[in-house]
Design an enzyme around this catalytic site. Structure first.
Site, PDB file in Angstrom:
ATOM      1  CB  CYS A  45      40.847  47.325  43.453  1.00  0.00           C
ATOM      2  SG  CYS A  45      42.336  46.761  44.300  1.00  0.00           S
ATOM      3  CG  ASN A  58      43.797  45.004  49.193  1.00  0.00           C
ATOM      4  OD1 ASN A  58      43.933  44.510  50.293  1.00  0.00           O
ATOM      5  ND2 ASN A  58      43.830  46.308  49.024  1.00  0.00           N
ATOM      6  CB  CYS A  85      47.187  47.622  41.367  1.00  0.00           C
ATOM      7  SG  CYS A  85      48.256  46.274  40.801  1.00  0.00           S
ATOM      8  NE  ARG A  86      42.096  48.346  39.887  1.00  0.00           N
ATOM      9  CZ  ARG A  86      41.057  47.688  39.391  1.00  0.00           C
ATOM     10  NH1 ARG A  86      40.183  48.335  38.621  1.00  0.00           N
ATOM     11  NH2 ARG A  86      40.892  46.401  39.643  1.00  0.00           N
ATOM     12  CB  SER A  87      41.842  49.131  46.857  1.00  0.00           C
ATOM     13  OG  SER A  87      42.424  47.867  47.052  1.00  0.00           O
ATOM     14  CG  ASP A 123      43.027  45.451  36.572  1.00  0.00           C
ATOM     15  OD1 ASP A 123      44.194  45.666  36.940  1.00  0.00           O
ATOM     16  OD2 ASP A 123      42.465  44.352  36.686  1.00  0.00           O
TER      17      ASP A 123
HETATM   18  P1  4NP Z   1      44.062  45.608  41.504  1.00  0.00           P
HETATM   19  O1  4NP Z   1      44.842  44.971  40.255  1.00  0.00           O
HETATM   20  O2  4NP Z   1      42.660  45.030  41.471  1.00  0.00           O
HETATM   21  O3  4NP Z   1      44.085  47.063  41.229  1.00  0.00           O
HETATM   22  O4  4NP Z   1      44.839  45.182  42.737  1.00  0.00           O
HETATM   23  C1  4NP Z   1      44.904  43.600  40.020  1.00  0.00           C
HETATM   24  C2  4NP Z   1      45.816  42.826  40.707  1.00  0.00           C
HETATM   25  C3  4NP Z   1      45.903  41.476  40.449  1.00  0.00           C
HETATM   26  C4  4NP Z   1      45.079  40.895  39.499  1.00  0.00           C
HETATM   27  C5  4NP Z   1      44.152  41.669  38.816  1.00  0.00           C
HETATM   28  C6  4NP Z   1      44.054  43.019  39.073  1.00  0.00           C
HETATM   29  N1  4NP Z   1      45.204  39.505  39.216  1.00  0.00           N
HETATM   30  O5  4NP Z   1      44.500  39.036  38.291  1.00  0.00           O
HETATM   31  O6  4NP Z   1      45.973  38.807  39.872  1.00  0.00           O
END
Ligand code: 4NP
Length: 161
Positions: free
Chosen positions: A10, A13, A15-17, A130
């Site tokens: 993702c 790294n 939340c989703r992955s 997201d």
């Molecule tokens: P992820 O979510 O891609 O599912 O881990 C996010 C985590 C952090 C950010 C964006 C999406 N960020 O902008 O910091």
């Protein structure tokens, strides 16, 4: 039996992955396939390298029986294409970023996590949204989508083992 490796990707790294990492790892262990299937996750963005998963992600995962406390964020890199048979992105943006660094001779499968969706309810969705800037519902939806797609992915991989 052959070995298969899977990398979930993702943006951050956190939340989703890592949710996919924890859910798929648990499914693999419950199926007695830990010796044959390797699981990892990574991000295309570098803001959270070394960080534990987001607390909201951990809370929803814990409600469903998954422990994410040992996971730490890392950046995806070109070597991952040598290591992993499946590289599955959570959304189109991350898939595009992966395609940009994918070697022309990559023999594995680079695609979207939700290519493995099973439930009719999710048939119209192709991305895991997201959740980072949204409310708690987003984190619950991530878990539901990921659990469903992990079940589909395991069935797909089982047919190859
Ligand atoms: P992820 O979510 O891609 O599912 O881990 C996010 C985590 C952090 C950010 C964006 C999406 N960020 O902008 O910091």
């Amino acid at each position: 039996m052959s070995n298969i490796s899977v990398l979930f990707v993702c943006l951050g790294n956190i939340c989703r992955s890592p949710t996919a990492h924890a859910v798929f790892q648990a499914l693999v262990e419950d199926s007695g396939l830990s010796e044959h299937i390797e699981v990892d996750s990574a991000g295309t963005g570098d803001w959270h390298i070394g960080h534990a998963p987001d607390q909201r992600t951990c809370a929803v995962a814990a409600e469903h029986g998954y422990d994410m406390s040992s996971l730490r964020a890392r950046l995806v890199d070109a070597d991952d294409f040598d290591q992993f048979d499946y590289i599955l992105a959570m959304d189109h943006d991350n898939l595009a970023n992966l395609k940009a660094i994918c070697p022309a001779d990559y023999a594995g499968s680079l695609g979207l996590m939700l290519d493995y969706t099973v439930a009719e309810t999710f048939a119209e969705m192709d991305e895991v949204p997201d959740p980072y800037y949204g409310g708690d519902d987003g984190f619950s939806l991530v878990l539901e989508l990921v659990e469903d797609a992990c079940a589909g992915l395991l069935e797909h991989i089982r047919s190859r083992l």
